[in-house]
Design an enzyme around this catalytic site. Sequence first.
Site, PDB file in Angstrom:
ATOM      1  N   ARG A  49      42.961  53.864  39.409  1.00 23.62           N
ATOM      2  CA  ARG A  49      43.595  52.861  39.723  1.00 23.62           C
ATOM      3  C   ARG A  49      44.970  52.458  39.018  1.00 23.62           C
ATOM      4  O   ARG A  49      44.970  51.473  38.179  1.00 23.62           O
ATOM      5  CB  ARG A  49      42.560  51.735  39.634  1.00 23.62           C
ATOM      6  CG  ARG A  49      41.476  51.876  40.722  1.00 23.62           C
ATOM      7  CD  ARG A  49      40.531  50.770  40.533  1.00 23.62           C
ATOM      8  NE  ARG A  49      40.821  49.432  41.564  1.00 23.62           N
ATOM      9  CZ  ARG A  49      40.411  48.531  41.761  1.00 23.62           C
ATOM     10  NH1 ARG A  49      38.969  48.366  41.132  1.00 23.62           N
ATOM     11  NH2 ARG A  49      40.452  47.585  42.452  1.00 23.62           N
ATOM     12  N   ASP A  56      35.260  48.554  50.301  1.00 25.19           N
ATOM     13  CA  ASP A  56      34.337  47.479  49.577  1.00 25.19           C
ATOM     14  C   ASP A  56      33.014  47.432  50.191  1.00 25.19           C
ATOM     15  O   ASP A  56      32.098  46.723  49.662  1.00 25.19           O
ATOM     16  CB  ASP A  56      34.943  46.028  49.322  1.00 25.19           C
ATOM     17  CG  ASP A  56      36.163  46.221  48.455  1.00 25.19           C
ATOM     18  OD1 ASP A  56      36.050  47.207  47.589  1.00 25.19           O
ATOM     19  OD2 ASP A  56      36.749  45.061  48.079  1.00 25.19           O
ATOM     20  N   CYS A 103      38.761  52.441  35.271  1.00 19.81           N
ATOM     21  CA  CYS A 103      38.055  51.633  35.827  1.00 19.81           C
ATOM     22  C   CYS A 103      36.820  52.465  36.665  1.00 19.81           C
ATOM     23  O   CYS A 103      37.231  53.694  36.901  1.00 19.81           O
ATOM     24  CB  CYS A 103      38.546  50.819  37.185  1.00 19.81           C
ATOM     25  SG  CYS A 103      37.459  50.142  38.244  1.00 19.81           S
ATOM     26  N   LYS A 138      36.211  36.090  47.092  1.00 25.40           N
ATOM     27  CA  LYS A 138      36.582  36.476  45.816  1.00 25.40           C
ATOM     28  C   LYS A 138      38.065  36.921  45.690  1.00 25.40           C
ATOM     29  O   LYS A 138      38.919  36.552  44.956  1.00 25.40           O
ATOM     30  CB  LYS A 138      35.598  37.267  45.042  1.00 25.40           C
ATOM     31  CG  LYS A 138      36.225  37.985  43.937  1.00 25.40           C
ATOM     32  CD  LYS A 138      35.223  39.187  43.011  1.00 25.40           C
ATOM     33  CE  LYS A 138      35.444  40.341  43.363  1.00 25.40           C
ATOM     34  NZ  LYS A 138      36.400  40.952  43.062  1.00 25.40           N
TER      35      LYS A 138
END
Length: 429
Positions: free
Chosen positions: A131, A316, A126, A22
């Site tokens: 961010r 992640d 977020c 992605k």
Amino acid sequence: MDRIRIVGGAKLNGTIPISGAKNAALPLMIASLLTPETLVLENVPRLSDVRMLKRILGNHGVDVMVAGKRVGERDDDGETVKLNAGAIVDTTAPYELVSQMRASFWVIAPLLARMGEAKVSLPGGCAIGTRPVDFLLMALEKLGAEIEIDRGYVLAKAKNGLKGGEIDFPKVTVGGTHTALMAAVLAQGTSVIRNAAREPEVGDLARCLVKMGAKISGIDSSTLEVVGVGSLHGAQHRVLPDRIEAGTYAFAAAMAGGDVTLTDVQPILLQSALDRLAESGATVTSDVNSIRIQRNGNGIAPVSLETEAFPGFPTDLQAQFMALMTKANGTARITETIFENRFMHVQELARFGAKIRLDGDTAIVEGTPVLKGAPVMATDLRASVSLVIAALAAEGETMINRVYHLDRGFEQLEAKLQRCGAEVERIRA
Ligand code: UD1
């Protein structure tokens, strides 16, 4: 809203094909704005973030065509997407679209580079931290852009085109490096990008830009040199495999126990994660494009780590590794160094009976032998899949609510797990 029901306890045995990344597909699709010719991307994952970006690009005038299935293609092969930005009809990216997906802010670079102007909504807050986009705007200014913020929008202008410049990022930023690259390739003269992100998805974008006619050296290193060209042309490029999806299933296999082989993957892209997994007691063997994870009988050893920019352990995969550590035979310390508030999964993991204490940027995870299924809620993309990992090893039933976060980043999650013997089903709203 759809929910996912998982009954824990089944071991995972089988093969899981890994989709295209992605985080590579998104910037690659955005790069189509740089040329009036067609960019053909293969192995694009079928995800809601990709669908959203197709809409956003469509709004700028990009024709998006998805090629039909070819003979011999499997259901789990990614899409071939053809993008043509022959005429850019609108250089504004509105709040309604940008607020839904942060990465769409990156359209600012190719719009500015090709059209000399762009008006893009600030992405907003977020769930995983503030961010900001200050480094991205700094990079554009170094290339000669005039930047103004007006009523929630960034207005960027470069009337006579962008000019080569020196960009020194104070902190490694993936989005900043994507933005700097896409702006520099069409700037007049040479640009140098220092402290560039070395994440494989940045390398994938750079390689695609080179196929489109860009002149970039230092790919995969922390200093990129770009010699601007007058225009770029069409190209064909295959999106690299998703290292985060691969790491997620590797941890899931270790958590549930069993024997799982991941295919269509590049182990080298997630070496730090595989090393930590092996330290935790799983047997990890890899080939050029497959990874086998086995854990039969032996327990999970505690492994402490901190997240880092590539090639370190990726932020992640932090939530997913924490889920694995909730069942370790001891205490692990997990430190998050990239985002300041990426611990939303801690309180949801506690609902399974996990024992986690937060101390600033560190989570102290005291392993427990038994997790119990519970109703839980997904809060962001990676946090939500950590709940799936916990559920696979928890006693009884878990119901995961708000699964649209999972659909943003994990293609055919239920099918991939079901094929390995997991008891998992989607309950449609
Ligand atoms: C990308 C990934 C995301 C991953 C992250 C870090 C995509 C679509 N998303 O996000 O999955 O978790 O990289 O590997 O590829 N920062 C600033 N100012 C800026 C830009 C960033 O302070 O202008 C800070 C961020 O708040 C964060 C750090 O820099 O603390 C790294 O962020 P960055 O690498 O830019 O993340 P993204 O590109 O947004």
